[in-house]
Write a protein that holds these residues in place. Structure first.
Motif, mmCIF file in Angstrom:
data_model
loop_
_atom_site.group_PDB
_atom_site.id
_atom_site.type_symbol
_atom_site.label_atom_id
_atom_site.label_comp_id
_atom_site.label_asym_id
_atom_site.label_seq_id
_atom_site.Cartn_x
_atom_site.Cartn_y
_atom_site.Cartn_z
ATOM 1 N N SER A 196 27.094 78.298 74.201
ATOM 2 C CA SER A 196 25.919 77.286 73.717
ATOM 3 C C SER A 196 26.795 76.284 72.646
ATOM 4 O O SER A 196 25.803 75.465 72.063
ATOM 5 C CB SER A 196 24.611 78.146 72.696
ATOM 6 O OG SER A 196 25.407 78.971 71.815
ATOM 7 N N SER A 197 27.810 76.298 72.426
ATOM 8 C CA SER A 197 28.577 75.262 71.577
ATOM 9 C C SER A 197 29.381 74.199 72.074
ATOM 10 O O SER A 197 30.070 74.402 73.156
ATOM 11 C CB SER A 197 29.424 76.224 70.410
ATOM 12 O OG SER A 197 30.522 76.833 71.041
ATOM 13 N N THR A 198 29.513 73.138 71.438
ATOM 14 C CA THR A 198 30.483 72.230 71.935
ATOM 15 C C THR A 198 31.226 71.803 70.890
ATOM 16 O O THR A 198 30.939 71.509 69.858
ATOM 17 C CB THR A 198 29.609 70.924 72.601
ATOM 18 O OG1 THR A 198 28.882 71.080 73.568
ATOM 19 C CG2 THR A 198 30.575 69.970 72.970
ATOM 20 N N SER A 199 32.851 71.727 71.284
ATOM 21 C CA SER A 199 33.927 71.403 70.373
ATOM 22 C C SER A 199 34.427 70.220 70.836
ATOM 23 O O SER A 199 34.751 70.038 71.949
ATOM 24 C CB SER A 199 34.785 72.476 70.041
ATOM 25 O OG SER A 199 35.446 72.796 71.420
ATOM 26 N N TYR A 200 34.716 69.025 69.856
ATOM 27 C CA TYR A 200 35.332 67.739 70.124
ATOM 28 C C TYR A 200 36.828 67.801 69.699
ATOM 29 O O TYR A 200 37.260 68.492 68.911
ATOM 30 C CB TYR A 200 34.534 66.748 69.320
ATOM 31 C CG TYR A 200 33.297 66.632 70.300
ATOM 32 C CD1 TYR A 200 32.833 65.614 71.252
ATOM 33 C CD2 TYR A 200 31.928 67.301 69.734
ATOM 34 C CE1 TYR A 200 31.610 65.447 71.648
ATOM 35 C CE2 TYR A 200 30.846 67.166 70.295
ATOM 36 C CZ TYR A 200 30.742 66.212 71.329
ATOM 37 O OH TYR A 200 29.381 66.020 71.899
ATOM 38 N N GLY A 201 37.361 66.928 70.463
ATOM 39 C CA GLY A 201 38.903 66.652 70.579
ATOM 40 C C GLY A 201 39.576 66.824 71.963
ATOM 41 O O GLY A 201 38.855 66.412 72.712
ATOM 42 N N ASN A 202 40.780 67.453 71.790
ATOM 43 C CA ASN A 202 41.494 67.828 73.171
ATOM 44 C C ASN A 202 41.488 69.358 73.144
ATOM 45 O O ASN A 202 42.580 69.917 73.149
ATOM 46 C CB ASN A 202 42.730 67.139 73.007
ATOM 47 C CG ASN A 202 43.372 67.302 74.283
ATOM 48 O OD1 ASN A 202 42.912 67.775 75.520
ATOM 49 N ND2 ASN A 202 44.880 67.353 74.320
ATOM 50 N N ALA A 203 40.304 69.999 73.709
ATOM 51 C CA ALA A 203 40.431 71.343 73.462
ATOM 52 C C ALA A 203 41.199 71.826 74.506
ATOM 53 O O ALA A 203 41.579 73.138 74.451
ATOM 54 C CB ALA A 203 38.826 71.969 73.474
ATOM 55 N N ASN A 204 41.631 71.443 75.608
ATOM 56 C CA ASN A 204 42.096 72.032 76.682
ATOM 57 C C ASN A 204 43.559 71.578 76.839
ATOM 58 O O ASN A 204 44.350 72.237 77.800
ATOM 59 C CB ASN A 204 41.560 71.426 77.996
ATOM 60 C CG ASN A 204 40.003 71.930 77.963
ATOM 61 O OD1 ASN A 204 39.206 71.282 78.497
ATOM 62 N ND2 ASN A 204 39.649 73.110 77.478
ATOM 63 N N GLY A 205 44.017 70.465 76.085
ATOM 64 C CA GLY A 205 45.533 70.527 75.960
ATOM 65 C C GLY A 205 46.289 69.792 77.337
ATOM 66 O O GLY A 205 45.378 69.450 78.357
ATOM 67 N N HIS A 206 47.348 69.433 77.344
ATOM 68 C CA HIS A 206 47.796 68.563 78.397
ATOM 69 C C HIS A 206 49.525 68.982 78.268
ATOM 70 O O HIS A 206 49.972 69.570 77.434
ATOM 71 C CB HIS A 206 47.756 67.204 78.241
ATOM 72 C CG HIS A 206 48.287 66.442 77.244
ATOM 73 N ND1 HIS A 206 47.202 66.420 76.170
ATOM 74 C CD2 HIS A 206 49.184 65.506 76.897
ATOM 75 C CE1 HIS A 206 47.722 65.500 75.278
ATOM 76 N NE2 HIS A 206 48.944 65.050 75.825
ATOM 77 N N ILE A 207 50.353 68.561 79.443
ATOM 78 C CA ILE A 207 51.632 68.773 79.499
ATOM 79 C C ILE A 207 52.132 67.378 79.823
ATOM 80 O O ILE A 207 51.860 66.772 80.800
ATOM 81 C CB ILE A 207 52.169 69.740 80.771
ATOM 82 C CG1 ILE A 207 51.363 71.099 80.410
ATOM 83 C CG2 ILE A 207 53.414 69.762 80.945
ATOM 84 C CD1 ILE A 207 51.552 72.006 81.710
ATOM 85 N N ILE A 208 53.212 67.252 78.901
ATOM 86 C CA ILE A 208 53.639 65.809 79.132
ATOM 87 C C ILE A 208 55.148 65.991 79.606
ATOM 88 O O ILE A 208 55.709 66.756 79.467
ATOM 89 C CB ILE A 208 53.719 65.074 77.803
ATOM 90 C CG1 ILE A 208 53.838 63.389 77.877
ATOM 91 C CG2 ILE A 208 54.782 65.469 76.672
ATOM 92 C CD1 ILE A 208 53.560 62.679 76.722
ATOM 93 N N ARG A 209 55.769 64.975 80.145
ATOM 94 C CA ARG A 209 57.090 64.969 80.660
ATOM 95 C C ARG A 209 57.920 63.683 80.529
ATOM 96 O O ARG A 209 57.163 62.584 80.336
ATOM 97 C CB ARG A 209 57.087 65.474 82.168
ATOM 98 C CG ARG A 209 56.623 64.425 82.994
ATOM 99 C CD ARG A 209 56.414 64.875 84.545
ATOM 100 N NE ARG A 209 55.638 64.140 85.243
ATOM 101 C CZ ARG A 209 55.277 64.368 86.472
ATOM 102 N NH1 ARG A 209 55.598 65.389 87.190
ATOM 103 N NH2 ARG A 209 54.611 63.595 87.420
ATOM 104 N N ILE A 210 59.284 63.772 80.341
ATOM 105 C CA ILE A 210 60.007 62.534 80.117
ATOM 106 C C ILE A 210 61.279 62.649 80.988
ATOM 107 O O ILE A 210 61.746 63.724 81.475
ATOM 108 C CB ILE A 210 60.548 62.565 78.518
ATOM 109 C CG1 ILE A 210 61.756 63.749 78.012
ATOM 110 C CG2 ILE A 210 59.272 62.744 77.534
ATOM 111 C CD1 ILE A 210 62.393 63.470 77.127
ATOM 112 N N ARG A 211 61.655 61.470 81.337
ATOM 113 C CA ARG A 211 62.975 61.258 81.938
ATOM 114 C C ARG A 211 63.873 60.358 81.200
ATOM 115 O O ARG A 211 63.518 59.437 80.755
ATOM 116 C CB ARG A 211 62.821 60.849 83.332
ATOM 117 C CG ARG A 211 64.157 60.851 83.982
ATOM 118 C CD ARG A 211 64.078 60.903 85.710
ATOM 119 N NE ARG A 211 65.219 61.003 86.290
ATOM 120 C CZ ARG A 211 65.280 61.696 87.652
ATOM 121 N NH1 ARG A 211 63.949 61.799 88.121
ATOM 122 N NH2 ARG A 211 66.077 61.807 88.141
#
Length: 819
Positions: free
Chosen positions: A611-626
């Motif tokens: 029943s709650s909502t949290s704001y931001g980037n709760a699920n994250g991500h994967i960045i990559r570089i070359r």
């Protein structure tokens, strides 16, 4: 010519002149040909005629060669087990059968001297045809052979995705099995009692520690020597990050002042373990309790400091007037390993273990310089007791006293005020050699180290190491050695000396991600780093020397304008392309408000849980570089975001679920990250990437998990502008996204038991056993009401206190994991 009748006088000798009742030769041959042609379809009449005539020569003792069939041609993929099933019959009985390979990439045939043989399909970049001959010999020496072909295609993911679940077991795909290996408290020395798991156990200096985290496999041959290709005997090195202290004691931990026996148990349960594992046959694994290699490295183990900060005043205490040595390692989270076969263990959330009253009656602020106070605040050394109040156990015993970092003496060498500066480092040690003290590599900088992963090594080029600082709005770093890589160093017997060569001298950089998909490595070098401007209550920070920059790498990164990231954690290197991946676990609205997103940290959204909502980037991500020109020492790179975590059931497909996840592969809060070894098909051509989660936003749908992926490369997607939504308002953000995930490129491979984190992954070199760490199952329960019963529950026993543990996962048919 006219053929004469029966009473004619002339004949040319043809068969029609024999009018006896005996059978003609060509009738016999014809009969043989008709019978055997049915069995040997495809042979020519001429060949069979010769074969028949030869058989006829054995008058009175006729023998026919065996009838064989090599089976139908087949198609498979790299890394899978292929079974060759032949058949052979003979009227006199088949004496021997044998399979041999006659064409195609070489494979090792198992049970080749039988009707059924098998092999592991080799790694191929494109379709390859393997040809096999099956031969049978009868009791009289007659042989016949037949051929079949197997076409091998490149590796693909080859399992059915595990469904989301909330079960209290480790769940793996159909066709796989789980074996529980070393668990919290298991004895790793002769004479140490079995773990009672009721809070009465002691002597954790000779037991497996708590909160098993990152792990790595180091092979041994049958004589106990290093063997990088051994898949049947080896050392499993595992970090022990933290504690579920409620389960370590009979009835929860005592309040301060802490009993020394309790505090010692908790201290010893941190650190690193080295344990010998052995396969007794067909991947039947166990550990060796009394192995001479078994070892614990704890917060009480002597260590030395190497690199540019060694001997610095920052390291001098009452226990070390020279600042070149110290005691122990703690909060060991992620890891790394080197080509010269050493382990790298990384000190992450170490700051909270120390008592240092930042205000109030107990504060030591008056005895500290402004520079010290700025550093201590920047690293979060501000607890009034320390995480477990260890310093309260004894004011005189250094085992406990050292956790009191207040400046109470006349100088730094009269107390432990500088003890916090001796943590936050990458620590290298030799898992094969107990006699050498672990070395803290100060050239790699001091931070909340999540891991330290080497870049792709190339003969004659620099060695690079990639580093995440695990806290919200911290940075991504790279170390580049002064020395060029020499492949001969990989087999040196003095392994830590090789570490000295590559890890003690070089340049530390921090990353700035630009909005156009490029990035810059900013050198943290004295004379090139400006003063850190006054920030909040902190005055301007003026760096004194290179040691100061390394000890205070966060301050230096602030000063040069690095990009604050959404909690940078594990790094992983694709050994084929050299691209480097970094997990960005999550962020919240206070640390990543709606108006402070950027291209590399682009999302701000509302994540719903219950029943709650949290704001931001709760699920994250994967960045990559070359790296530019694929140079490890490059000062520039290109980047994109490989995957975005999301709840596929309710996430906005256009602005949140940017990777197109579905129920078979959605995830949240990526943490652990590792590419399969290049010694097997899972690590070649298109290496498998393993992704592990440490999540709290998605756990109403499923326990934490591990996914298997086959990524593309930087730039395989495109640019995208998204609309972020906050508690009040919206904003647009441009970014660069990788190719959309599909069933072929990303699947859920494993889910863990209740309230656990999945962390730590490696395989044997052959890729046929996967080791995974299960950390803190049941972390929210108590000794009288545990909220998980794992690992007992793995075998159906839903009772007892939970324990962190390692599992060994094997494919039932013996194939390479995931393929």
């Amino acid at each position: 010519m006219k053929i004469a009748g029966p009473n004619s006088g002339y004949s040319d000798g043809d068969v029609d002149t024999n009018f006896s009742a005996n059978r003609a030769l060509e009738d016999i041959v014809a009969e043989r040909f008709s019978r055997r042609q049915t069995l040997f379809g495809g042979m020519s009449a001429t060949a069979m005629a010769v074969f028949g005539t030869t058989l006829l020569a054995a008058c009175g003792d006729e023998n026919e060669a065996p009838v064989v069939n090599a089976g139908q041609s087949a198609t498979t993929n790299s890394g899978r087990v292929v079974t060759l099933a032949g058949t052979a019959t003979d009227m006199d009985g088949v004496q021997t059968t044998a399979w041999t390979q006659t064409d195609g990439p070489d494979v090792e045939l198992i049970n080749a001297d039988s009707t059924t043989a098998s092999f592991l399909a080799p790694s191929v970049e494109s379709a390859a045809t393997l040809t096999f001959s099956f031969e049978a010999t009868d009791a009289k020496g007659q042989s016949t052979s037949a051929e079949t072909t197997v076409t091998v295609n490149p590796a693909v993911l080859g399992f059915t995705a595990v469904a989301q679940n909330l079960d209290d077991v480790v769940t793996v795909p159909a066709g796989y099995s789980v074996t529980v290996m070393t668990r919290l408290g298991d004895p790793i020395a002769a004479g140490v009692s079995a773990y009672a798991n009721d809070g009465t156990d002691t002597n954790f200096a000779n037991r497996i520690g708590d909160h098993g985290d990152a792990l790595a496999w180091f092979g041994l041959d049958s004589s106990g020597n290093r063997d990088d290709d051994s898949s049947t005997r080896g050392l499993l090195v595992q970090n022990h990050e933290n504690l579920n202290d409620q389960y370590l004691h009979v009835n929860n931990p005592s309040a301060a002042p802490r009993p020394t026996s309790e505090a010692l148990k908790e201290i010893e349960a941190h650190g690193v373990s080295v344990t010998e594992y052995i396969d007794s046959g067909d991947r039947t694994w166990s550990y060796v309790q009394d192995s001479s290699f078994n070892r614990r490295i704890t917060p009480n183990t002597p260590v030395v400091f190497n690199g540019q900060a060694s001997g610095s005043d920052w390291f001098k205490t009452v226990a070390s007037a020279t600042g070149t040595d110290g005691t122990g390692t703690i909060n060991n989270c992620a890891n790394g390993h080197t080509r010269w076969a050493t382990a790298l263990t990384c000190e992450e959330n170490w700051a909270g273990y120390f008592r240092r009253d930042n205000s109030g009656d107990g504060t030591d602020n008056a005895n500290r310089s402004d520079r010290e106070l700025t550093s201590l605040r920047r690293y979060g050394v501000n607890s009034t007791s320390g995480n477990y109040s260890w310093s309260s156990a004894s004011a005189s015993d250094p085992i406990f006293r050292r956790w009191d970092a207040r400046a109470t003496g006349a100088s730094a060498t009269d107390d432990y005020r500088n003890e916090p500066f001796k943590f936050g480092w990458v620590v290298e040690f030799d898992p094969y050699d107990k006699s050498q003290a672990p070395r803290k590599r100060t050239a790699l900088g001091r931070m909340g180290h999540e891991g330290a992963w080497l870049g792709k090594l190339t003969d004659g080029k620099k060695v690079s190491v990639y580093l995440g600082d695990d806290a919200r709005r911290e940075y991504f770093y790279k170390f580049v050695s002064n020395a060029n890589w020499d492949p001969a160093d990989a087999q040196s017997s003095n392994r830590l000396a090789i570490g000295d060569k590559y890890l003690d001298s070089g340049t530390l950089y921090v990353a700035r991600f630009n909005s156009d998909g490029t990035g810059t490595w900013l050198p943290l070098v004295f004379g090139q780093v400006p003063n850190r401007p006054a920030t909040g209550s902190d005055p301007e920070y003026i760096f004194a020397d290179q040691a100061d920059i390394l000890v205070n790498a966060r301050l230096a990164a602030d000063a040069v304008g690095a990009t604050p990231m959404d909690r940078p954690e594990w790094t992983a290197t694709n050994n084929l392309t050299g691209e480097v991946y970094l997990t960005l676990t999550n962020n919240n609205s206070s640390n990543r408000p709606l108006d402070d997103t950027d291209a590399a940290n682009p999302r701000h959204f509302g994540a719903v849980k219950g029943s709650s909502t949290s704001y931001g980037n709760a699920n994250g991500h994967i960045i990559r570089i070359r790296e530019n020109s694929d140079e490890p020492a490059a000062t520039g790179f290109t980047w994109d975001i490989y995957l975005f975590g999301a709840d596929s059931a309710d996430a906005d497909a256009n602005n949140v679920n940017l990777s197109g996840l579905d129920a078979s592969n959605d995830f949240s809060s990526p943490d652990g990250l590792w590419f399969s070894r290049p010694q097997n098909a899972a690590g070649l051509v298109n290496p498998v990437l393993w992704i592990q989660t440490d999540d709290g936003a998605f756990t109403d749908r499923t326990n934490n998990q591990m996914l298997a992926a086959m990524p593309g490369s930087v730039g395989d997607g495109g640019s995208k502008t998204i609309t972020n939504v906050g508690e009040s308002g919206s904003a647009s953000q441009a970014t660069f996204v990788g190719a959309v995930a599909t069933e072929a490129t990303l699947r859920r491979f494993l889910t863990g038991p209740l309230e656990c984190e999945i962390t730590g992954v490696d395989t044997t070199p052959d890729g046929r056993t996967l080791f995974v760490g299960i950390q803190h199952p049941g972390e929210n329960g108590g000794p009288d009401a545990p909220s998980s019963n794992w690992p007992q529950s793995q075998s159906g026993n839903a009772s007892g206190r939970p324990r962190s543990a390692v599992v060994a996962i094997t494919k039932d048919d013996g194939g390479v994991i995931a393929l």
